[in-house]
Every structure is written in structure tokens, then in C-alpha cells.
Design a protein around this motif. Structure first.
Motif, PDB file in Angstrom:
ATOM      1  N   ALA A 170      12.739  67.280  29.864  1.00 40.43           N
ATOM      2  CA  ALA A 170      13.312  68.531  30.595  1.00 40.43           C
ATOM      3  C   ALA A 170      12.258  70.002  30.574  1.00 40.43           C
ATOM      4  O   ALA A 170      12.481  70.517  30.773  1.00 40.43           O
ATOM      5  CB  ALA A 170      14.653  68.723  30.215  1.00 40.43           C
ATOM      6  N   ASP A 171      12.277  69.887  29.310  1.00 37.15           N
ATOM      7  CA  ASP A 171      11.450  70.703  27.622  1.00 37.15           C
ATOM      8  C   ASP A 171      10.690  70.203  27.507  1.00 37.15           C
ATOM      9  O   ASP A 171      11.072  68.926  26.660  1.00 37.15           O
ATOM     10  CB  ASP A 171      12.882  71.805  27.831  1.00 37.15           C
ATOM     11  CG  ASP A 171      12.593  73.479  27.346  1.00 37.15           C
ATOM     12  OD1 ASP A 171      11.105  73.599  27.919  1.00 37.15           O
ATOM     13  OD2 ASP A 171      12.777  73.854  26.293  1.00 37.15           O
ATOM     14  N   TRP A 172       9.455  70.772  27.394  1.00 46.70           N
ATOM     15  CA  TRP A 172       8.230  69.778  25.952  1.00 46.70           C
ATOM     16  C   TRP A 172       7.307  71.293  26.205  1.00 46.70           C
ATOM     17  O   TRP A 172       7.344  72.046  26.598  1.00 46.70           O
ATOM     18  CB  TRP A 172       8.097  68.445  26.408  1.00 46.70           C
ATOM     19  CG  TRP A 172       7.519  68.629  27.709  1.00 46.70           C
ATOM     20  CD1 TRP A 172       7.820  68.570  29.129  1.00 46.70           C
ATOM     21  CD2 TRP A 172       6.188  68.990  27.751  1.00 46.70           C
ATOM     22  NE1 TRP A 172       7.039  68.359  30.031  1.00 46.70           N
ATOM     23  CE2 TRP A 172       5.409  69.045  29.449  1.00 46.70           C
ATOM     24  CE3 TRP A 172       4.572  69.169  27.258  1.00 46.70           C
ATOM     25  CZ2 TRP A 172       4.341  68.849  29.879  1.00 46.70           C
ATOM     26  CZ3 TRP A 172       3.620  69.783  28.189  1.00 46.70           C
ATOM     27  CH2 TRP A 172       3.284  68.877  29.333  1.00 46.70           C
ATOM     28  N   VAL A 173       7.087  71.392  25.089  1.00 44.54           N
ATOM     29  CA  VAL A 173       5.523  71.863  25.021  1.00 44.54           C
ATOM     30  C   VAL A 173       4.612  70.688  24.002  1.00 44.54           C
ATOM     31  O   VAL A 173       5.109  70.368  22.944  1.00 44.54           O
ATOM     32  CB  VAL A 173       6.339  73.400  23.337  1.00 44.54           C
ATOM     33  CG1 VAL A 173       6.842  72.988  22.770  1.00 44.54           C
ATOM     34  CG2 VAL A 173       4.280  73.551  23.454  1.00 44.54           C
ATOM     35  N   GLY A 174       3.280  71.436  24.728  1.00 46.69           N
ATOM     36  CA  GLY A 174       2.010  70.786  23.982  1.00 46.69           C
ATOM     37  C   GLY A 174       1.661  71.552  22.993  1.00 46.69           C
ATOM     38  O   GLY A 174       1.345  72.414  23.168  1.00 46.69           O
ATOM     39  N   LEU A 218      -5.538  79.062  15.604  1.00 48.21           N
ATOM     40  CA  LEU A 218      -4.785  77.960  14.698  1.00 48.21           C
ATOM     41  C   LEU A 218      -3.992  77.304  15.733  1.00 48.21           C
ATOM     42  O   LEU A 218      -3.965  75.943  15.783  1.00 48.21           O
ATOM     43  CB  LEU A 218      -4.053  78.652  13.861  1.00 48.21           C
ATOM     44  CG  LEU A 218      -2.827  78.078  12.483  1.00 48.21           C
ATOM     45  CD1 LEU A 218      -3.612  77.214  12.422  1.00 48.21           C
ATOM     46  CD2 LEU A 218      -1.810  78.870  12.287  1.00 48.21           C
ATOM     47  N   ALA A 219      -3.184  77.903  16.290  1.00 42.16           N
ATOM     48  CA  ALA A 219      -2.406  76.978  17.430  1.00 42.16           C
ATOM     49  C   ALA A 219      -2.902  76.800  18.948  1.00 42.16           C
ATOM     50  O   ALA A 219      -2.316  78.329  19.407  1.00 42.16           O
ATOM     51  CB  ALA A 219      -1.268  76.322  16.899  1.00 42.16           C
ATOM     52  N   SER A 220      -2.712  76.525  20.171  1.00 41.47           N
ATOM     53  CA  SER A 220      -2.734  77.368  21.263  1.00 41.47           C
ATOM     54  C   SER A 220      -1.424  76.043  22.247  1.00 41.47           C
ATOM     55  O   SER A 220      -1.825  74.859  22.131  1.00 41.47           O
ATOM     56  CB  SER A 220      -4.396  76.527  21.827  1.00 41.47           C
ATOM     57  OG  SER A 220      -5.405  77.175  21.853  1.00 41.47           O
ATOM     58  N   THR A 221      -1.226  76.764  22.824  1.00 44.95           N
ATOM     59  CA  THR A 221       0.482  75.929  23.379  1.00 44.95           C
ATOM     60  C   THR A 221       0.182  75.829  24.786  1.00 44.95           C
ATOM     61  O   THR A 221      -0.658  76.061  25.139  1.00 44.95           O
ATOM     62  CB  THR A 221       1.433  76.851  23.316  1.00 44.95           C
ATOM     63  OG1 THR A 221       1.468  77.627  24.036  1.00 44.95           O
ATOM     64  CG2 THR A 221       2.121  77.221  21.865  1.00 44.95           C
ATOM     65  N   SER A 222       0.634  74.597  25.228  1.00 46.64           N
ATOM     66  CA  SER A 222       0.509  74.166  26.829  1.00 46.64           C
ATOM     67  C   SER A 222       1.554  75.353  27.473  1.00 46.64           C
ATOM     68  O   SER A 222       0.822  75.883  28.951  1.00 46.64           O
ATOM     69  CB  SER A 222       1.173  72.902  27.204  1.00 46.64           C
ATOM     70  OG  SER A 222       2.913  73.011  26.793  1.00 46.64           O
ATOM     71  N   ASP A 223       1.762  76.664  27.063  1.00 44.37           N
ATOM     72  CA  ASP A 223       2.572  77.464  27.812  1.00 44.37           C
ATOM     73  C   ASP A 223       1.587  78.576  28.422  1.00 44.37           C
ATOM     74  O   ASP A 223       1.449  79.522  28.706  1.00 44.37           O
ATOM     75  CB  ASP A 223       3.250  78.665  27.073  1.00 44.37           C
ATOM     76  CG  ASP A 223       5.129  76.892  26.936  1.00 44.37           C
ATOM     77  OD1 ASP A 223       5.089  76.751  27.350  1.00 44.37           O
ATOM     78  OD2 ASP A 223       5.171  77.367  26.040  1.00 44.37           O
ATOM     79  N   GLY A 224       0.300  78.412  27.294  1.00 42.47           N
ATOM     80  CA  GLY A 224      -1.056  79.612  27.161  1.00 42.47           C
ATOM     81  C   GLY A 224      -0.824  80.328  26.089  1.00 42.47           C
ATOM     82  O   GLY A 224      -1.876  81.860  26.428  1.00 42.47           O
ATOM     83  N   ASP A 225      -0.070  80.331  25.581  1.00 34.29           N
ATOM     84  CA  ASP A 225      -0.131  81.514  24.161  1.00 34.29           C
ATOM     85  C   ASP A 225      -1.200  81.027  22.999  1.00 34.29           C
ATOM     86  O   ASP A 225      -0.992  79.238  22.663  1.00 34.29           O
ATOM     87  CB  ASP A 225       1.459  81.461  23.383  1.00 34.29           C
ATOM     88  CG  ASP A 225       2.281  81.734  24.450  1.00 34.29           C
ATOM     89  OD1 ASP A 225       1.823  82.628  25.012  1.00 34.29           O
ATOM     90  OD2 ASP A 225       3.547  81.410  24.401  1.00 34.29           O
TER      91      ASP A 225
END
Length: 101
Positions: A54-58, A66-73
Motif C-alpha cells: 500500500a505504501d513504500w519508498v525506494g 546522499l539519498a534520492s527517494t522515489s518521491d523525487g526528494d
């Protein structure tokens, strides 16, 4: 040659016995190969339900960011927001190891 119905004892795991009892289709065959006997059975096992998260982040780790999330941050520097760090820890992602040069 007439087919015969006989009782034959065999060993298997409890899970295999349960599957065989519940889903066997048709006849059983007895096979022999390399001095080992095999019981050959066809089972019609239903496909399991597919679990859709239902909810996840890559999170991709990199050198510039340092980190790039699948949300675009994109997160740079030493400070990673607590909310992002908590989501990564909860997801069970382990940190990668740097390879020796």
C-alpha cells in the motif's frame, strides 16, 4: 497388462503430504532412476494471492546526493531528515559496504 491398485508406503514432508492430499489430480506413477525411487504426482495447486504494498519508498544512495527517494526528494550532506531515516530503517534496507580499492 492390467493395472493394479496396491498400497505403497512412502516418506515425504508434512507439507508435501498435505499438498498431495488436497490437490492431487489423476494417477500416481512410480519412477526409478539412479538406484532411487520417486513417486510422481500431478497436483493442481491454485495461484497464491498477489500482495500489493500500500505504501513504500525506494531510496538510491549516491555520491553527489546522499539519498534520492522515489518521491523525487534529494538529500545531500551529513543531515538526513529523521522522517526519511525512520522510513528507511522500517523498510529493513541494510547499508551497502564500500568495496576496497
Amino acid at each position: 497388462m492390467a493395472a493394479q491398485s496396491e498400497s505403497l508406503k512412502f516418506a515425504c514432508s508434512p507439507d508435501q503430504a498435505k499438498t498431495l492430499t488436497a490437490h492431487r489430480k489423476g494417477e500416481l506413477d512410480l519412477g526409478h532412476r539412479d538406484a532411487t525411487w520417486f513417486l510422481l504426482a500431478t497436483c493442481d495447486v491454485p495461484e497464491p494471492d498477489v500482495h500489493e504494498p500500500a505504501d513504500w519508498v525506494g531510496v538510491d544512495r549516491g555520491i553527489v546526493n546522499l539519498a534520492s527517494t522515489s518521491d523525487g526528494d534529494n538529500h545531500q550532506g551529513r543531515v538526513v531528515p529523521a522522517a526519511l531515516l525512520e522510513r528507511v530503517v522500517r523498510s529493513g534496507v541494510r547499508a551497502g559496504r564500500a568495496s576496497p580499492r
